[in-house]
Design an enzyme around this catalytic site. Structure first.
Site, PDB file in Angstrom:
ATOM      1  N   LYS A  94       0.885  -1.168   0.000  1.00  0.00           N
ATOM      2  CA  LYS A  94       0.000   0.000   0.000  1.00  0.00           C
ATOM      3  C   LYS A  94       0.919   1.213   0.000  1.00  0.00           C
ATOM      4  O   LYS A  94       1.890   1.248   0.779  1.00  0.00           O
ATOM      5  CB  LYS A  94      -0.904  -0.030   1.240  1.00  0.00           C
ATOM      6  N   SER A 103      -9.846   2.394   2.472  1.00  0.00           N
ATOM      7  CA  SER A 103      -8.927   3.062   1.568  1.00  0.00           C
ATOM      8  C   SER A 103      -7.959   2.127   0.837  1.00  0.00           C
ATOM      9  O   SER A 103      -7.406   2.509  -0.178  1.00  0.00           O
ATOM     10  CB  SER A 103      -8.102   4.086   2.350  1.00  0.00           C
ATOM     11  N   SER A 158     -10.304   0.287   6.701  1.00  0.00           N
ATOM     12  CA  SER A 158      -9.626   0.298   5.396  1.00  0.00           C
ATOM     13  C   SER A 158      -9.050  -1.024   4.938  1.00  0.00           C
ATOM     14  O   SER A 158      -8.710  -1.165   3.774  1.00  0.00           O
ATOM     15  CB  SER A 158      -8.490   1.304   5.404  1.00  0.00           C
TER      16      SER A 158
HETATM   17  N1  GLN Z   1     -13.244   4.792   5.635  1.00  0.00           N
HETATM   18  C1  GLN Z   1     -12.689   5.290   6.829  1.00  0.00           C
HETATM   19  C2  GLN Z   1     -12.330   6.739   6.666  1.00  0.00           C
HETATM   20  O1  GLN Z   1     -12.557   7.275   5.649  1.00  0.00           O
HETATM   21  C3  GLN Z   1     -11.498   4.486   7.245  1.00  0.00           C
HETATM   22  C4  GLN Z   1     -10.264   4.774   6.506  1.00  0.00           C
HETATM   23  C5  GLN Z   1      -9.120   3.952   6.985  1.00  0.00           C
HETATM   24  O2  GLN Z   1      -9.287   2.972   7.706  1.00  0.00           O
HETATM   25  N2  GLN Z   1      -7.933   4.390   6.632  1.00  0.00           N
HETATM   26  O3  GLN Z   1     -11.822   7.349   7.544  1.00  0.00           O
END
Ligand code: GLN
Length: 464
Positions: free
Chosen positions: A66, A141, A165
């Site tokens: 990532k 994400s 995410s």
């Molecule tokens: N979808 C969540 C957010 O937008 C989690 C993102 C994440 O875990 N990095 O904050």
């Protein structure tokens, strides 16, 4: 997973991976391909195998990074314009441990910029597409990581999970993902989003692969003072009650798609037939988790993202002329306004607002108190049950563009994943069937802190 040995060469594993990456270009998964370096390392490993020298537990295994992990001389851009051209000067501890065991990074994969999002649509490089339906989102994400694993580009991928995410894109693409106990794996060298919530974890195609990755990467790291003393595989919390709970409030929620509800019920009855006691849990404070998360998380984001000023990392504005401002002010202002994505800016604004002196008590402090109640509610639940089975998100993968202009609709996607991060507990997402249109459905199993290994064992027992 396939590991190089006397009959399978590391070069053949890496070549197969690179070929697959090329065949799946349309999905917009990789933002950087490290072909020469990967092949060079594969040849070195093959030579060692030939000479009978020791190679690591992940010899020749291709993996995707990532792009918010720092890894020497690879672009750690977090899919954000403001970090373009930033080449990492150091290796994150997690990457170092994986590479020391012979794993081979074939490239970096897409994410929502700075990991802000639930669909990978907030990326400077454009969205990654869902592995089963190109008109749908990959989840986020870590969308690139999930799709890279689902489409067999790599054996595993790294991820970070601040509010879902890893688990949500895993479930949108039918793969396994672990969000470990807070502090299980070092975050040294990982781009910080919200430091009291962020964890490093993985995507793979089985729970046993995740176990191997945890064994290699978990543990205390002097470079990250938030890491826990080593526990993985040594002092894990055992799941001994043989009982699994489900959250009444989630099952009754009108937001929950009927197909996910059926998948959950089917899995609960399977558990029952395997001798587990199934317990209904009422966890009313979880209703406040999303609101608390979208205060605490932006507050920490605002602070972590203040370091991107155009001086120290990556992108710098060229727009330094204005009559009423000094060039230094303009450097900060324009670098940040040109370099951050809209969603990054929204979070910085919200974060600074909830931390400002006039609103701190009403927002940040209240959210922190709600978080404590959520932690206590999980602790109470784990006095009754070993683990809790819930959906990862209320819906399967949604259409590209469907929620991107409606931030609140996007945030609502996270309603079932964020409580886990607020409580710091581990959770494993695993595939649990599909919709009639062939979209993957995922569930997550949540356990008490430091039960990571036993959760993976449980998932092995109950997943296909
Ligand atoms: N979808 C969540 C957010 O937008 C989690 C993102 C994440 O875990 N990095 O904050």
């Amino acid at each position: 997973m396939k590991i190089a040995n006397s009959s399978t060469t590391a070069v053949s594993l890496v070549e197969a991976s690179l070929k697959r990456i090329d065949e799946t270009k349309d999905y917009n998964i990789f933002t950087f391909i490290d072909k020469d370096r990967a092949l060079k390392k594969a040849k070195e490993i093959d030579a060692k195998i030939k000479n009978g020298e020791p190679v690591g537990k992940l010899a020749g295994v291709p993996f995707a990074l990532k792009a918010n992990f720092l890894s020497k001389n690879r672009p750690a851009n977090a899919s954000a314009k403001i970090l373009t051209d930033f080449l990492s000067p150091v290796d994150s501890t997690a990457v170092e441990k994986l590479e020391n065991e012979g794993a081979i990074c074939v490239g970096c994969v897409n994410l929502d910029a700075f990991a802000h999002g639930s669909s990978t649509e907030n990326s400077f490089f454009g969205p990654t597409k869902n592995s089963k339906d190109k008109t749908r989102v990959a989840g986020g994400s870590s969308g690139g990581s999930a799709v890279a694993v689902a489409l067999n580009c790599v054996e595993f991928a790294t991820g970070t999970d601040t509010g879902g995410s890893i688990r949500q894109p895993a479930s949108f693409n039918g793969v396994f993902g672990i969000k470990p106990t807070y502090g299980a794996i070092s975050r040294y060298g990982v781009v910080a989003m919200a430091s009291s919530l962020d964890v490093v974890g993985f995507f793979a195609r089985s729970a046993s692969d995740l176990d191997l990755l945890m064994t290699i990467t978990a543990g205390r790291d002097e470079k990250d003072q938030t890491t826990l003393p080593d526990f993985y595989g040594e002092k894990d919390v055992e799941l001994i009650k043989k009982s699994v709970g489900y959250v009444k409030e989630f099952v009754d929620s009108s937001a929950l798609a009927p197909e996910i509800k059926s998948a959950l019920e089917a899995k609960l009855s399977e558990l029952k037939s395997k001798g587990y006691e199934i317990v209904e849990l009422s966890m009313p404070t979880l209703e406040y988790a999303l609101a608390a998360y979208y205060i605490i998380q932006p507050a920490e984001v605002a602070s972590n993202l203040s370091r991107y000023d155009g001086i120290r990392y990556g992108f710098r504005t060229e727009n330094l002329k204005a009559e009423d401002k000094t060039p230094l002010d303009l450097l900060f202002e324009n670098t940040r306004s040109e370099g951050f994505m809209r969603e990054n800016k929204r979070r910085i604004m919200i974060g600074n607002f909830v931390l400002s002196s006039g609103f701190y008590d009403a927002y940040f402090l209240k959210a922190a108190k709600a978080r404590t109640l959520i932690i206590e509610e999980f602790e109470k639940a784990f006095e009754k049950v070993d683990a809790i089975l819930t959906p990862v998100s209320p819906n399967p993968a949604f259409k590209l563009g469907e929620k991107v202009s409606d931030p609140v609709a996007m945030y609502l996607e996270d309603v079932m994943s964020v409580p886990v991060n607020l409580a710091g507990v581990p959770a494993v997402a695993f595939p649990a069937g599909e919709t009639k249109d062939g979209l993957p459905l995922g569930l997550q199993i949540i356990g008490p802190r430091r039960s990571d290994k036993n959760l993976l064992k449980l998932v092995e027992e109950i997943s296909e």
